[in-house]
Scaffold this active site. Structure first.
Site, mmCIF file in Angstrom:
data_model
loop_
_atom_site.group_PDB
_atom_site.id
_atom_site.type_symbol
_atom_site.label_atom_id
_atom_site.label_comp_id
_atom_site.label_asym_id
_atom_site.label_seq_id
_atom_site.Cartn_x
_atom_site.Cartn_y
_atom_site.Cartn_z
ATOM 1 N N SER A 93 1.074 -0.883 0.140
ATOM 2 C CA SER A 93 -0.112 0.039 -0.490
ATOM 3 C C SER A 93 0.674 1.324 -0.530
ATOM 4 O O SER A 93 1.653 1.534 -0.805
ATOM 5 C CB SER A 93 -0.980 -0.256 1.501
ATOM 6 O OG SER A 93 -1.780 0.548 0.929
ATOM 7 N N HIS A 116 -1.892 -0.919 -4.414
ATOM 8 C CA HIS A 116 -3.443 -1.124 -4.773
ATOM 9 C C HIS A 116 -4.021 0.372 -4.558
ATOM 10 O O HIS A 116 -3.355 1.051 -4.395
ATOM 11 C CB HIS A 116 -3.741 -2.254 -3.886
ATOM 12 C CG HIS A 116 -4.175 -1.595 -2.705
ATOM 13 N ND1 HIS A 116 -4.593 -2.132 -1.711
ATOM 14 C CD2 HIS A 116 -3.127 -0.269 -1.807
ATOM 15 C CE1 HIS A 116 -4.038 -1.724 -0.111
ATOM 16 N NE2 HIS A 116 -3.990 -0.441 -0.856
#
Length: 692
Positions: A93, A116
């Site tokens: 992330s 993501h």
């Protein structure tokens, strides 16, 4: 320097050897639910203080706050040292974005990198949800530049990774092939897996089974950092630099994390027990939601309560009317309360503002009191200051809101006065918008006329495309400056700036009014000169009626004249009808009488001749700005605009800007209004000089 999710250690260099430092980011970025952590604010400060020629940043993190991560990335990029980032086990992330800040990025061959879409939650209506989705897309746009800069990938390709809703995992070799990593290193010990709390593992279900560190395990004894024995890809140019000792960040043990998660689940169950008593027979429908909340490691008891309310409200039908509640920020509510009190004291408040001021704790507070309160909120002690120093400090402290309060009060007083000031121009003029101060064209297109008869040979003729006409409008700026001195604040002289702001608001409205009537008054009342070199009202334009007294017959003749106007090409009648009658104040009563009368008021036998112009005008405008007997008939400005008032970017209200005073001992407020007035077409209006 050491925090719960990162540590910084500098190494002493021998002789002329370059100075080195090591930073370890092990854990969530920003705050986490299981313990208090510092945000990027402290990290950025600590990192900026590193005095080293080479910095190694070791990352083992599942991500966290997007904004904190971006701030950390930028802080790393700003540092003058050569930055080597080593992905020790996981960079997921926002932690993967932080990794992109390295001049050299290494990755252990048993580590994983994951990219993501940013995610978040919100409680609200469909509009709130759409706005949240847009916000997440903007975060993705902002994050994409960092991945593009490191990898060299196309932005569209990176945005696909950030906006398709999937978790994209990369092994070390895959990350290097994609350009995210410059080199891979031999596998690092996995004993550090306990450094990432077990609760964090639940955040990314898609990671299950992908990586050994994602499997909950008993804490292992910390091992000293082992330098990689082999590397593939780009070699670290700082490999020869002295290597510092590693200080492991102190993170909770697996037992502590499990205990915290157990307590969290118990708190959530209490929330659902209360909800079940309220729901009664419908309590079973909450069971699935309870399991979902308990299994969500990021769901706190308060978050569960919010989800319960949303679920219970979903099937509730409103009684009598819908209830919409808007949650205001406490700072905004306090500021609005203070502004309302100031407007009431200045005597320029409307009914709604007066009602808000009644409940304000600042009702009756003087300007000096507000300055002191502003300093109190910023933690600045003012007991030793005299009044002039207090006011000066309130204006100059960057974190204080005293200047903002005064500007808000000024702006609201200005807007209220502008909105309530009477005008007439808006009743017969079109309102437009321009993007800058250049001349902007207003085009009128000609028509093709009627279709022509096809001869016996079946021949169709080419139709000539007619030329159009062009008008134009240009805006300018009108404005003034209000000076607010420190003495005026100490004297609590609200009239010196709030009262003046209200006066300027009314003046702004009058300024437009005066400009419109000045335009009409040009050329002895027949309006400005158009692009064809003729006045707005001209016999060649077919919009000057034969002089007549204001009567039913005279108005009917003017009506016929307007309806006889043809389009730009002269091919067809426009058949325009008057909607607004503009007359001097002395003729207003007569005009209304004619417009409303059922029978012709000027015939001897009023019962025999109906009024043929009854209700012809939707609006009668009479004004002292016109004198004599001349009248003007306008079609609906939305259908056939004649005079346009244009504003910069459509901003119709005056604007207030504040700056510290240079020529005055205080501050200055500039009030400006950007607008222009122009005649853009003659076909939608008729004038008649009238007669005594």
């Amino acid at each position: 320097m050491s925090q719960s999710w990162y540590s910084i250690r500098a190494a002493k260099a021998a002789g002329d050897a370059p100075k080195a430092a090591e930073v370890m980011i092990f854990g969530d970025i920003g705050e986490s639910w299981w313990e208090e952590t510092v945000t990027a604010k402290q990290f950025v400060k600590d990192f900026a203080e590193i005095d080293a020629d080479a910095v190694t940043i070791r990352i083992n993190s599942y991500g966290g706050s997007v904004t904190d991560g971006i701030a950390i990335y930028n802080a790393i990029k700003r540092h003058p040292a050569h930055i080597t980032v080593s992905i020790e086990a996981a960079a997921y992330s926002i932690a993967s974005l932080i990794a992109m800040a390295g001049d050299t990025v290494e990755m252990a061959d048993n580590a994983l990198l994951m990219i993501h879409a940013p995610w978040g939650g919100i409680l609200g209506n469909s509009k709130d949800m759409r706005e949240m989705a847009d916000t997440l897309d903007r975060y993705a746009q902002a994050m994409s530049s960092s991945y593009v800069a490191k990898s060299g990938m196309d932005q569209a390709e990176v945005l696909a990774l950030l906006m398709d809703g999937e978790d994209h995992y990369y092994t070390a070799q895959e990350a290097m092939a994609a350009g995210f990593v410059d080199a891979t290193t031999s596998a690092l010990p996995i004993a550090a897996s306990a450094a990432i709390p077990t609760a964090a593992l639940l955040r990314y279900p898609s990671a299950a089974g992908r990586h050994p560190v994602l499997q909950p395990a008993a804490a292992a004894a910390p091992q000293a950092h082992k330098e990689p024995t082999t590397m593939t890809g780009q070699v670290n140019p700082q490999a020869a630099a002295p290597q510092p000792a590693v200080i492991e960040a102190k993170l909770p043990s697996a037992a502590e994390v499990l205990a915290a998660d157990k307590a969290r689940r118990a708190d959530i169950r209490k929330q659902f027990e209360v909800a079940a008593k309220i729901a009664g027979a419908n309590a079973e429908s909450l069971r699935a939601l309870q399991l979902q909340c308990e299994d969500d490691a990021d769901c706190t008891a308060q978050a569960a309560a919010d989800r319960i309310l949303a679920a219970m409200a979903r099937d509730v039908q409103p009684v009598n009317a819908a209830h919409i509640e808007t949650v205001e920020d406490e700072t905004d509510k306090r500021r609005d309360s203070i502004v309302a009190s100031l407007l009431v004291r200045a005597g320029v408040a409307d009914q709604r503002t007066r009602e808000a001021a009644r409940a304000s704790q600042y009702r009756g507070a003087k300007l000096l009191d507000l300055a002191k309160a502003s300093l109190d909120r910023t933690g600045i002690k003012h007991g030793h200051m005299d009044q002039m120093q207090i006011v000066a400090a309130a204006f100059t402290q960057g974190t204080g809101d005293f200047p903002v309060l005064l500007e808000n009060a000024m702006h609201k007083a200005l807007q209220n006065a502008y909105a309530t000031a009477p005008d007439t121009w808006s009743r017969f003029c079109a309102i437009g918008s321009v993007s800058d101060f250049r001349a902007h064209g207003r085009y009128r297109v000609g028509s093709l006329g009627n279709l022509e008869t096809v001869n016996e040979l079946g021949e169709f003729r080419n139709k000539t495309i007619p030329d159009g006409e062009k008008g134009s409008i240009t805006i300018g700026t009108r404005g003034n400056i209000i000076n607010l001195s420190r003495q005026a604040i100490i004297d609590d002289d609200l009239g010196s700036f709030i009262g003046l702001a209200a006066m300027l608001g009314r003046a702004a409205r009058r300024t437009i009014e005066a400009a419109v009537y000045a335009l009409l008054a040009e050329n002895s009342g027949v309006g400005p000169t158009m692009s064809d070199g003729k006045a707005l009202f001209h016999t060649d334009h077919g919009n000057i009626g034969t002089g007549s007294v204001l009567t039913m017959a005279g108005i009917d003749a003017d009506r016929v004249l307007m309806a006889s106007q043809t389009d730009v090409s002269g091919n067809d009648f426009l058949d325009l009808r008057p909607a607004v009658l503009l007359v001097p104040m002395a003729l207003g009563g007569t005009a209304r009488s004619i417009n409303q009368a059922e029978y012709d008021p000027d015939t001897a036998n009023k019962l025999q001749k109906p009024n043929v112009v009854n209700g012809l005008f939707r609006d009668i405008v009479d004004t002292p700005r016109l004198t004599g007997t001349r009248r003007y008939l306008f079609a609906d400005p939305n259908e056939a605009p004649v005079i346009e008032v244009a504003f910069l970017d459509g901003q119709q209200e005056p604007f207030v800007e504040q700056q510290a005073g240079f020529t005055v001992d205080g501050t200055q407020y500039k009030v400006r209004l950007d607008f222009g007035v122009a005649a853009i077409d003659y076909r939608g209006a008729v004038t008649n000089a009238g007669a005594a």
